[in-house]
Design an enzyme around this catalytic site. Structure first.
Site, PDB file in Angstrom:
ATOM      1  N   SER A 100       4.192   0.158  -7.142  1.00  0.00           N
ATOM      2  CA  SER A 100       3.996   0.110  -8.597  1.00  0.00           C
ATOM      3  C   SER A 100       3.974   1.513  -9.207  1.00  0.00           C
ATOM      4  CB  SER A 100       2.735  -0.669  -8.965  1.00  0.00           C
ATOM      5  OG  SER A 100       1.584   0.071  -8.688  1.00  0.00           O
TER       6      SER A 100
ATOM      7  N   ASP B 169      -1.627   8.113  -6.789  1.00  0.00           N
ATOM      8  CA  ASP B 169      -0.340   7.485  -6.464  1.00  0.00           C
ATOM      9  C   ASP B 169       0.763   7.985  -7.400  1.00  0.00           C
ATOM     10  OD1 ASP B 169      -2.034   6.082  -4.828  1.00  0.00           O
ATOM     11  OD2 ASP B 169      -1.271   4.104  -5.344  1.00  0.00           O
TER      12      ASP B 169
ATOM     13  N   GLY C 117       0.811  -1.219   0.000  1.00  0.00           N
ATOM     14  CA  GLY C 117       0.000   0.000   0.000  1.00  0.00           C
ATOM     15  C   GLY C 117       0.839   1.262   0.000  1.00  0.00           C
ATOM     16  N   LEU C 118       2.132   1.117  -0.290  1.00  0.00           N
ATOM     17  CA  LEU C 118       3.027   2.274  -0.221  1.00  0.00           C
ATOM     18  C   LEU C 118       3.484   2.743  -1.601  1.00  0.00           C
ATOM     19  CD1 LEU C 118       5.117   1.187   2.898  1.00  0.00           C
ATOM     20  CD2 LEU C 118       3.180   2.786   2.796  1.00  0.00           C
TER      21      LEU C 118
HETATM   22  C1  MEV Z   1      -4.416   3.563  -3.467  1.00  0.00           C
HETATM   23  O1  MEV Z   1      -3.182   4.054  -3.019  1.00  0.00           O
HETATM   24  C2  MEV Z   1      -5.455   4.633  -3.352  1.00  0.00           C
HETATM   25  C3  MEV Z   1      -6.844   4.235  -3.835  1.00  0.00           C
HETATM   26  O2  MEV Z   1      -7.674   5.375  -3.585  1.00  0.00           O
HETATM   27  C4  MEV Z   1      -6.844   3.870  -5.300  1.00  0.00           C
HETATM   28  C5  MEV Z   1      -6.609   5.043  -6.228  1.00  0.00           C
HETATM   29  O3  MEV Z   1      -6.887   6.181  -5.856  1.00  0.00           O
HETATM   30  O4  MEV Z   1      -6.194   4.806  -7.363  1.00  0.00           O
HETATM   31  C6  MEV Z   1      -7.396   3.067  -3.034  1.00  0.00           C
END
Ligand code: MEV
Length: 316
Positions: free
Chosen positions: A105, A148, A101-102
């Protein structure tokens, strides 16, 4: 065999508030962190361009399911360059744990796009690099908002929404964020689609939640601009509650967050897509190192990142 090469690096990211709702048009607040992915592109005498990382290699044309983001970026650049027949090798080394989650990618997508564009002697146009990196993100995440890649590319802290894209947020305080990887990896695409299901079943409720999330992110940006850490922490706790509502937290994450809330922090929440991944917290600045020491006994991948951090860097 071309002797020249290009090297770039880009940071991972944390979402401070507003993940998921940002996919559907709300504001969210994100920041680059002090872990980076580095990409080096050089000429090759082989038959096919290839990607190498951590001892694994895969040719760009192969559909073996590895390096999906980097391959999508590379293929798009090659197609847009009139399918030039040059053969190159792309070496990736990353400090960002995959599936945590960091933003592993997105950092790889941004750095790969920039390194290859630079290697091919094309213009270093940030809008184009953003578009190319977004193609990489789409290949792995389905329908990403682009937050991201924006955080990886521009660095610092930013307010993001799909329409207006990026607004930098001034960070006036020495801001340190504690990041703790829960140890469970997950797939962003699956979580985005879970939230989408909920939104389809409860459109009006979801819209209210999205508005609340937007408002909360604007307030969090204001708290940071004022250096009001207790308020930032509280807003992050609220953001966590809203993410629980939409079903992206887990009992393991709730437990980890509660554990962290018992040390000297102003607030804690999951960051990114949830379902596992990582948790962030705002520690009291003078206690930050102690809290890190304590937390990292049970959670090996834990660190402090100061904010702001640099975005895309042209290493050479
Ligand atoms: C992922 O880091 C953030 C989400 O909101 C997905 C996105 O915004 O593309 C879950």
């Amino acid at each position: 065999l071309s002797a020249h090469f290009a090297t770039t690096s880009a940071p991972g990211k944390i979402i401070i508030t507003g993940e998921h709702f940002v996919v559907h048009g709300s504001y969210a607040l994100a920041a680059a962190i002090n872990k980076r992915a580095t990409v080096r592109v050089s000429g090759s005498s082989g038959h096919d361009s290839e990607i190498i990382s951590d001892g694994r290699r895969s040719s760009v044309s192969s559909e073996d399911g590895v390096f999906t983001a980097a391959k999508a970026v590379i293929r798009k650049i090659v197609a847009e360059s009139g399918n030039r027949k040059e053969i190159f090798r792309v070496e990736i080394s990353s400090q960002i744990p995959v599936g945590s989650g960091l933003g592993s990618s997105s950092a790889i997508s941004v750095a790969t796009a920039a390194a290859l564009v630079s290697y091919l002697g094309q213009r270093r146009d940030l809008d184009r690099i953003s578009e190319l990196a977004h193609a990489g993100e789409k290949a792995v995440h389905g329908n990403p908002s682009g937050i991201d890649t924006a955080a990886s590319l521009y660095g610092g802290m930013l307010l993001f929404d799909r329409k207006n894209q990026v607004r930098p947020v001034l960070v006036n305080t020495a801001l340190k964020i504690l990041v703790v990887f829960s140890g469970t990896t997950r797939r962003t695409a699956a979580l985005i689609s879970k939230v989408n299901g909920l939104r389809t079943r409860y459109p009006a409720t979801f819209e209210h939640l999205s508005d609340a999330s937007s408002f909360l992110s604007l307030q969090a940006a204001e708290a940071i601009a004022k250096g009001d850490l207790p308020r930032l922490g509280e807003l992050m706790n609220l953001s966590q509650a809203s993410l629980s509502w939409i079903g992206v937290s887990t009992s393991a994450l709730d437990k980890l967050i509660n554990e962290i809330l018992h040390s000297n922090v102003y607030g804690a929440k999951l960051t990114g897509a949830g379902g596992g991944g990582s948790v962030i917290a705002v520690p009291k600045p003078e206690r930050a190192e102690d809290i890190l020491k304590q937390v990292s006994q049970a959670h090996k991948i834990s660190f402090l990142t100061s904010i702001p951090q640099e975005g895309l860097r042209w290493e050479i």
